[in-house]
Structures are given as C-alpha cells and as structure tokens.
Design a protein around this motif. Structure first.
Motif, PDB file in Angstrom:
ATOM      1  N   ASN A 134       3.303 -46.273   9.797  1.00 30.20           N
ATOM      2  CA  ASN A 134       4.682 -45.774   9.842  1.00 30.20           C
ATOM      3  C   ASN A 134       4.723 -44.249   9.823  1.00 30.20           C
ATOM      4  O   ASN A 134       5.514 -43.633  10.541  1.00 30.20           O
ATOM      5  CB  ASN A 134       5.497 -46.356   8.685  1.00 30.20           C
ATOM      6  CG  ASN A 134       5.832 -47.808   8.912  1.00 30.20           C
ATOM      7  OD1 ASN A 134       5.959 -48.273  10.035  1.00 30.20           O
ATOM      8  ND2 ASN A 134       5.955 -48.559   7.823  1.00 30.20           N
ATOM      9  N   GLU A 158      -5.155 -39.990  19.715  1.00 28.04           N
ATOM     10  CA  GLU A 158      -4.931 -38.913  18.756  1.00 28.04           C
ATOM     11  C   GLU A 158      -5.796 -37.694  19.106  1.00 28.04           C
ATOM     12  O   GLU A 158      -5.324 -36.556  19.035  1.00 28.04           O
ATOM     13  CB  GLU A 158      -5.255 -39.401  17.347  1.00 28.04           C
ATOM     14  CG  GLU A 158      -5.075 -38.344  16.275  1.00 28.04           C
ATOM     15  CD  GLU A 158      -5.551 -38.824  14.931  1.00 28.04           C
ATOM     16  OE1 GLU A 158      -4.734 -38.833  13.994  1.00 28.04           O
ATOM     17  OE2 GLU A 158      -6.748 -39.187  14.804  1.00 28.04           O
ATOM     18  N   MET A 162       3.592 -42.980  13.321  1.00 29.73           N
ATOM     19  CA  MET A 162       4.630 -43.155  14.339  1.00 29.73           C
ATOM     20  C   MET A 162       5.794 -42.196  14.120  1.00 29.73           C
ATOM     21  O   MET A 162       6.390 -41.723  15.087  1.00 29.73           O
ATOM     22  CB  MET A 162       5.119 -44.606  14.365  1.00 29.73           C
ATOM     23  CG  MET A 162       4.089 -45.569  14.913  1.00 29.73           C
ATOM     24  SD  MET A 162       4.697 -47.267  15.115  1.00 29.73           S
ATOM     25  CE  MET A 162       5.094 -47.716  13.428  1.00 29.73           C
ATOM     26  N   ALA A 163       6.118 -41.888  12.867  1.00 23.40           N
ATOM     27  CA  ALA A 163       7.193 -40.929  12.586  1.00 23.40           C
ATOM     28  C   ALA A 163       6.797 -39.524  13.034  1.00 23.40           C
ATOM     29  O   ALA A 163       7.618 -38.787  13.575  1.00 23.40           O
ATOM     30  CB  ALA A 163       7.530 -40.934  11.095  1.00 23.40           C
ATOM     31  N   ALA A 207       4.386 -38.777  15.327  1.00 24.35           N
ATOM     32  CA  ALA A 207       4.081 -38.762  16.761  1.00 24.35           C
ATOM     33  C   ALA A 207       4.549 -40.073  17.377  1.00 24.35           C
ATOM     34  O   ALA A 207       3.777 -41.034  17.479  1.00 24.35           O
ATOM     35  CB  ALA A 207       2.587 -38.556  16.974  1.00 24.35           C
ATOM     36  N   PRO A 208       5.814 -40.136  17.783  1.00 20.01           N
ATOM     37  CA  PRO A 208       6.352 -41.380  18.338  1.00 20.01           C
ATOM     38  C   PRO A 208       5.570 -41.924  19.544  1.00 20.01           C
ATOM     39  O   PRO A 208       5.600 -43.126  19.806  1.00 20.01           O
ATOM     40  CB  PRO A 208       7.778 -41.004  18.739  1.00 20.01           C
ATOM     41  CG  PRO A 208       8.121 -39.844  17.863  1.00 20.01           C
ATOM     42  CD  PRO A 208       6.838 -39.097  17.658  1.00 20.01           C
ATOM     43  N   SER A 209       4.831 -41.066  20.230  1.00 20.24           N
ATOM     44  CA  SER A 209       4.056 -41.521  21.384  1.00 20.24           C
ATOM     45  C   SER A 209       2.907 -42.445  20.984  1.00 20.24           C
ATOM     46  O   SER A 209       2.310 -43.109  21.837  1.00 20.24           O
ATOM     47  CB  SER A 209       3.508 -40.319  22.164  1.00 20.24           C
ATOM     48  OG  SER A 209       2.705 -39.507  21.326  1.00 20.24           O
ATOM     49  N   THR A 210       2.611 -42.539  19.687  1.00 18.21           N
ATOM     50  CA  THR A 210       1.554 -43.438  19.211  1.00 18.21           C
ATOM     51  C   THR A 210       2.053 -44.873  19.031  1.00 18.21           C
ATOM     52  O   THR A 210       1.243 -45.776  18.820  1.00 18.21           O
ATOM     53  CB  THR A 210       0.981 -42.956  17.860  1.00 18.21           C
ATOM     54  OG1 THR A 210       2.030 -42.948  16.881  1.00 18.21           O
ATOM     55  CG2 THR A 210       0.354 -41.577  17.971  1.00 18.21           C
ATOM     56  N   THR A 211       3.351 -45.089  19.137  1.00 18.82           N
ATOM     57  CA  THR A 211       3.941 -46.407  18.860  1.00 18.82           C
ATOM     58  C   THR A 211       3.295 -47.549  19.640  1.00 18.82           C
ATOM     59  O   THR A 211       2.983 -48.587  19.041  1.00 18.82           O
ATOM     60  CB  THR A 211       5.464 -46.369  19.073  1.00 18.82           C
ATOM     61  OG1 THR A 211       6.008 -45.384  18.187  1.00 18.82           O
ATOM     62  CG2 THR A 211       6.105 -47.711  18.810  1.00 18.82           C
TER      63      THR A 211
END
Length: 130
Positions: free
Chosen positions: A81, A120, A84-85, A87-91
C-alpha cells in the motif's frame, strides 16, 4: 515430481527451514519430497533490502517459507500500500503479486515480485540525483 537442483560452488539453498551451502565444487541434489525451496539467486537478504520493492520481496520470502504466513502477508500488504501510494505506476505489479498470493501460491507471488523490483530499478534510474 522430484526437483533437480544443481548448485554452483559455495551457492546457498534453503529447503524448508534448513539453509544449506554447497562446498567448493558443483553439486546436484534431487529433492524428492514436497518442500519449499529457494536458491541463492532468488533470495533477498534483509540487510540487502534497501528499497521498498526489495522489502516486499523479504516479506514474500517469509510468507513462502513459514508455516503460518499471516504476519508476513500483513507486512506485504502494508508495504504494498505504501509503494502504490508513493508510485501509483507500480499498481499493476503489486496487483499481480497480490493475485498470486491470494490464490495460495506464495512462490509465484515471490517470482512476480522480481518484476516489481526491476520496474522500481527503472523508476529509480530515471530520478535525478539529489
């Protein structure tokens, strides 16, 4: 089905709760029972977990190796969590890991985490030096 593992000189291997280090020559092992196995190339040591994705790998390793993975899976969720917060592109990468973990396949989740680590690294390579 037996698992054939060839170890390089001095390579480590984890089989269940046991850590094994090969001697000075190549060796071949056959694991004939159903046990959890991690080769040295798949292991991220806690001391080497210097990025969020690598810390996720450490949590997933624990989830794979221990008998009761609840705490390790909870740690994964907390770390995921946060990643993702930040770096939203890791979702999509985290979602792929979660999908495998929730399907009861922590080994494949750990394998999917390698994609997150690679992503990353690409993100960090694009960052200007501070």
């Amino acid at each position: 089905m037996p698992l054939r593992i060839e170890l390089k000189p001095n390579e480590r291997l984890i089989v269940g709760p046991c850590a094994i280090r090969n001697g000075p020559r190549r060796a071949v092992f056959i694991v004939e029972t159903d046990h959890k196995v991690l080769r040295e190339s798949e292991i991220v040591r806690e001391a080497e977990a210097d990025t969020p994705a690598k810390r996720i790998c450490v949590a997933l390793q624990r989830a794979y190796l221990v008998d009761d993975p609840f705490d390790a899976e909870t740690q994964f969720m907390t770390l995921a969590n946060a990643v993702m917060a930040a770096a939203p592109s890791t979702t999509p990468y985290v979602a792929a890991i979660y999908e495998r973990l929730s399907a009861g396949d922590p080994y494949r989740a750990l394998k999917a985490a390698r994609d997150l680590v690679a992503f990353e690294e690409r993100l960090l390579d694009c960052q200007p030096a501070a």
